[in-house]
Design a protein around this motif. Structure first.
Motif: not given
Lengths: 253, 253, 253, 253, 253, 253
Positions: E2-22, E176-178
């Protein structure tokens, strides 16, 4: 008749130049120099001839002509800071230096010049409008003298003709809907369109730089400005020729 | 007698100034201006009067006088690069600017000047030795004119006397063991000791700057140099007075 | 007797130097170095010897000695901005750097130095008046050490004598109408005339720079200042000799 | 017919533009932005709207529009040094920045804009000739978007019309004696005369800058160049209108 | 959960990269180029290959790789002044340029590169956090392409392997300590600790730069950040490989 | 046992600091100052306290602490040019200045400081490796003294605690596969990995900056380096406490 005085604050006809004077060899050291005056605008031009060329031009058998323009801090109505103190050369100064250099190179055969460099310094001692056009017009005279000096000292070949023609410049602008020639500072401040025209003595264009100040201008206005500039340049060309034919250090009107 | 011509290449007596000329109001815009000539050395001086003072002086009821000195690129035998292009002001330029400013402030009552600023620009159009001494000597004339102009426009009080005296400067040096006055460039290059002396019209010292070139100098030589400088300054003071008494734009010998 | 205490705030006699100390070899890397102290004025001097000369001197068999002076930002009462941050070297800094270089070259035989360069850095760690005179006086000591170091490493010939003498400097000024020696900062701020004198160990002048602060000064005052400076330099010369005769890293009064 | 391919290396007709594309809102932060492409020339334009005006304009109820142009170091065939690293902005960069600013101000009613400033940055990502004309043409689109954005946020009045028209620019030149439109880099390098023309959407001139490269040009050539430029601008104006009518982020040919 | 959405404003998991493009070969002129995107952060990278090396490296048979980083003025939320206009490169810009250069050199065998230089320009077109890590990650791709291009043109030997591995970078921080991976700008502004980690494709560290923002951090936090960074780099390495395996100009997620 | 001498050229144990000395109040003017020595590395630190804050911080009731780092030209083995002469601050200088500032701010409660600014100047008089870590470690001592001085003069409240802790820094590196502490210049030049660690007196990390020189490093090496750094910082913290407990101007080992 009645409205001409109203058109120009100094009573000139629309197509009339200010009094133009060239005092050649104003400096003792420079290979060519002239104090050129367009009315109260007064520019000291020094053409410095040196053997050799910049690194990027070496070994091609060609010479180089360039120019630097600057205004003395109190050439203007209110004092401006020195660019050396500010630690950088302003955009307008760069732009005009480049324009003068291009204008002179338009009448130079760099191969005939040989691997020599001429730097033409145009320092505005007093500014009353038209400082760039006075600079170009005077620079041609100083350049011609520097080339003759170099020829006399055997630095360029006797038969070489580095100058392929003459070059002069004049400003034109729209005042009250009429094209006028050779604007002084008060006119320049109020003119609707401001154009600087650089031409060869044979009547070909070297540079045409027209800028709308306020209102954009149409093709008919552009044509009128080019007509009046062409006539003005023809007159300046004659004055350059008279100056170069006369004694140096003599004032020529 | 016979060796005097050998002493100075231009035939001057050891204690003889070059021909000194002041052409006042050489510029139309500046509150005070003069083209000062010491022989072939030619400096254009413009004194610009503005109301207000720099931030650090505000609210003290005092004015400020400062100076900027610069040489045109082709004022010298061979062309030098512009300091504006190099992006910084050279050490020598700074040093001379500061000297001129200090010299002028020595004869200024800043309280009588009120909260006004005068910037004195000294631009060397042609250099043949003594550019800093010609600058100071001419700067006093331009400064006096600028102050009169401000008084006329009511910018300083009618009865205020911002000038507490006059100031002039001259170079002296040792040539072949003899002190000589007002060195031109060839003399300056060979003189054993080079000294610039700034004095008030009343014969007091403002600045004394002596430098051994090559050999150090002794007290007797120093005394000889100061004697000849004192006499030269007295003469320059008279020429300044004559110039200020005459019509502006008239040349005064 | 009774008024001497009134004359100088630290109780010195008019012709008395502050305590002068030289700590030689203060740095491990530099070929010559000294921490020179004139009272609370403290300058770190490093003389760097390098083989070769600047481009403009190449192939003439001569060496070059030059100097750079700078003040640390908190050497003064209130912190000043770093010149590196401002992106340019100030006029005063340039002027003093040039003065130190000229003073050292007055006692250098550049031919005996061979094609080598010595740069003498004078960094003011703490300023309490007389930073330029302390710099020159210390610079001579560091210069002598650098030359000995180079001789030891065979970089200059065993029998070459690049130093033709010694050089030292001191400030003098008028306080309450009396000439006083070696002004500290509070004295320097109030002195009527400020003069820096550079002399050789043999008592010849290298530089004389006198400036009226406020009132111009007359010939008698100038003579008084030169007298007291000459005596002070003689004393500094002895202290330099003692320092160079002693162990490096030992403090010498 | 047969010689047209010979005239232009990419097969275009003399009066044919390269493919022109506007990708609006290419940036997420800027109030207006467009990636403008003239063939392989690609310029990223960002219009930044801020409340308030420069100090010299305060209190007059007028706004300000200015521009800065710069090329990325590898926008060109061979890498150029960054101007930031060189510590100064080059003459050409200044000149083009000023041209773009003047061109935009020609269609701005600064009173209607209110005391707001719009800075239009034109950064050349890839250069293949015509970077300044592509910049101006794209800058109008970004400027229009920035103004709409400000209107939407209530920063300018609903009924205010800061834009008095549209503006676009194109280059023309003489190749093999014929006027051609919209030169790419290979053409620009060989063209006899090079002219940049800035016009309003109503067909009035804002800037005319013609330069002889090599040979001077005559009035007939000038007229031919102006004719072809006028037609090209009319076409660019339509493309700008289509782009602004379309969805942002959609490419418009 | 329940707190993951609160952790990151864009809904990513703590260990998730943004979309990366080359987007490879985004530029036509550069030997290697890529438009790299980490979410809304967009950097244009150009690798310029030139024969020869800087003077200080000549004759050693080794090559050189360096980098320059800069942000466009409107890459950020509010416009910043151009460093070229300010006349100097800021501290942060220098610092990041140096970091990118060091990171690339960590995977370069300069001997295999031969006496050639590759300059990698990283120009931030849009900034949303992580511009330096996106630059390094993209720079590796452009560098690899530039080396292949040089190999194809015979400028480096067929069998030479100048690249000894791959390199990528990612930011991590405490929220938030994570520990969280690949912070965007809003996260970067609030994170308690900010760390940039550069690693090779084989999982070795090249650079670790952690900075406490606000509170200092302990060893356990440091370990957590390094763990998450290591995993993120492994993922970026795969994306680089996929990009280099694909067609140029094709976007790769 | 036998190989420890081989590991470090000066015979130190791998986890041994060089001799560390703090000479407090080395300057008479600065609010806080220290000459800090890590072996032959010698840095003069001056903390200047001034009332008021930079413009961007005004009115928030908070203070500011910043730092400037610079090396004297002859602090190194061979003389470097002055950055002031070059007209710009180098990248490394900027980077270290920023690092020192961030490190000090990590232990500052800006609200408790009030609207006051402390600038900490770190001038490297002699460099033998670890100049940035010596600077940070000494800067804390000077900062603490400046704060006490301000408290004594009533410029900060008696009960305010602007310092929330202490901060120190040390370098660590891999030599012959072993982690070693506090590298001197010869070690720094050969170490495989170079890491600077900044920690609070309570053992929390403020900055961790590790760079692979040559080979990338693995997690185990990183852990070993962090262990040895943590122990070294604890020792430095004790030395700082002893220095601050002692008499100023007394050397503390």
């Amino acid at each position: 008749m009645t409205d001409t005085p109203a058109l120009r604050h100094d009573g000139r006809a629309p197509d009339q130049l200010r009094e133009v004077r060239f005092t050649r060899n104003w400096l003792d050291h420079a290979e060519g120099s002239v104090l050129v005056e367009f009315g109260r605008t007064r520019v000291l031009v020094a053409a410095s001839f040196t053997e050799g060329v910049p690194r990027w031009l070496k070994g091609q058998g060609k010479g180089w002509v360039t120019s630097e323009y600057e205004m003395l801090p109190r050439s203007t109505n209110t004092r401006s800071d020195r660019e050396a103190r500010k630690g950088k050369v302003g955009g307008r100064t760069h732009e005009i230096s480049r324009l003068i250099g291009r204008s002179l190179r338009a009448v130079i055969d760099t191969t005939a010049l040989g691997e020599n460099t001429i730097v033409v310094d145009c320092d505005v001692l007093q500014a009353d409008g038209g400082t760039r056009t006075a600079s170009i017009t005077g620079a041609y005279v100083a350049l011609a003298d520097a080339i003759e000096d170099a020829r006399g000292r055997g630095l360029i070949r006797k038969d070489a003709q580095p100058l392929t023609g003459s070059v002069a410049a004049v400003s034109v602008g729209m005042i009250d809907g009429r094209p006028v020639l050779d604007l002084d500072y008060p006119e320049d401040s109020t003119a609707g369109t401001d154009m600087n025209v650089v031409m060869t003595g044979e009547g070909q264009f070297v540079e045409v730089q027209g800028t709308a100040e306020g209102e954009a201008f149409d093709r008919a206005e552009l044509d009128g400005l080019l007509d009046i500039a062409t006539a003005g340049i023809a007159e300046l060309t004659k004055l350059q020729q008279a100056a170069l034919a006369g004694e140096a250090r003599e004032r020529v009107l």
